[in-house]
Design an enzyme around this catalytic site. Structure first.
Site, PDB file in Angstrom:
ATOM      1  N   HIS A   5       0.810  -1.302  -0.103  1.00  0.00           N
ATOM      2  CA  HIS A   5       0.029  -0.043   0.076  1.00  0.00           C
ATOM      3  C   HIS A   5       0.774   1.223   0.150  1.00  0.00           C
ATOM      4  CE1 HIS A   5      -3.882  -1.774   1.591  1.00  0.00           C
ATOM      5  NE2 HIS A   5      -3.295  -2.717   0.868  1.00  0.00           N
ATOM      6  N   GLU A  56       0.782   3.897   1.882  1.00  0.00           N
ATOM      7  CA  GLU A  56       1.436   4.482   3.184  1.00  0.00           C
ATOM      8  C   GLU A  56       2.565   3.329   3.650  1.00  0.00           C
ATOM      9  OE1 GLU A  56      -3.160   4.778   3.262  1.00  0.00           O
ATOM     10  OE2 GLU A  56      -1.606   3.463   2.420  1.00  0.00           O
ATOM     11  N   CYS A  92      -6.455   2.297   5.544  1.00  0.00           N
ATOM     12  CA  CYS A  92      -7.103   0.867   5.817  1.00  0.00           C
ATOM     13  C   CYS A  92      -6.625   0.422   7.281  1.00  0.00           C
ATOM     14  CB  CYS A  92      -6.784  -0.163   4.784  1.00  0.00           C
ATOM     15  SG  CYS A  92      -5.208  -0.627   4.956  1.00  0.00           S
ATOM     16  N   CYS A 149      -2.887  -0.203   7.477  1.00  0.00           N
ATOM     17  CA  CYS A 149      -1.780   0.959   7.191  1.00  0.00           C
ATOM     18  C   CYS A 149      -2.057   1.956   8.421  1.00  0.00           C
ATOM     19  CB  CYS A 149      -2.278   1.681   5.978  1.00  0.00           C
ATOM     20  SG  CYS A 149      -1.937   1.078   4.607  1.00  0.00           S
TER      21      CYS A 149
END
Length: 150
Positions: free
Chosen positions: A50, A52, A80, A83
């Protein structure tokens, strides 16, 4: 602050060009960008890639520490749960995000970052950005158009 949001948007556009979900992240310390990231899940076939997480990994390497004290992260979409956990574990001071998750009605993101079970709390600020919303909406509309008929 607007310049960091623009940089996160630029990262999201990089993801879009690679047919990844257009999410970008930028980590800032003392007013300077120390790391950037965008989604790379499809290309890497790795669920952890992801935006992040990408940015946090780069920031940790740059600072030679897993503690990102005094750092802020600018993200184009509400992080999410995975993260959010990484953000709080990295001791990031504040999250600025520009688009809310349409699927998160339980406020889990905020619960994770503000949990009394954890020894660090991360501040949160929502900064609405129509461009972030448009990128995501258009991406998923395009994906739905190409789904086979049932």
């Amino acid at each position: 602050m607007d310049e960091f949001i623009e940089m996160a948007l630029s990262e999201a556009r990089k993801a879009l060009k690679k047919d990844e979900v257009p999410i970008g992240a930028v980590i800032v310390k003392d007013g300077k960008v120390i790391a950037k990231g965008h989604n790379r899940r499809e290309k890497s076939q790795n669920a952890l890639r992801h935006a992040e997480i990408e940015a946090i990994n780069k920031a940790c390497k740059k600072l030679k520490s897993w503690r990102l004290d005094g750092c802020d992260i600018f993200v184009t979409l509400e992080p999410c749960p995975m993260c959010a956990g990484a953000i709080v574990n990295a001791r990031i001071r504040k999250v600025y995000y520009c688009c809310r998750q349409t699927t998160s009605e339980d406020d889990l993101f905020r619960q994770i970052l503000q949990s009394n079970r954890l020894n660090h709390k991360t501040q949160i600020e929502f900064i609405e950005n129509k461009e972030c919303q448009r990128l995501l909406t258009d991406f998923f509309k395009s994906k739905r158009k190409h789904l086979p008929s049932v």
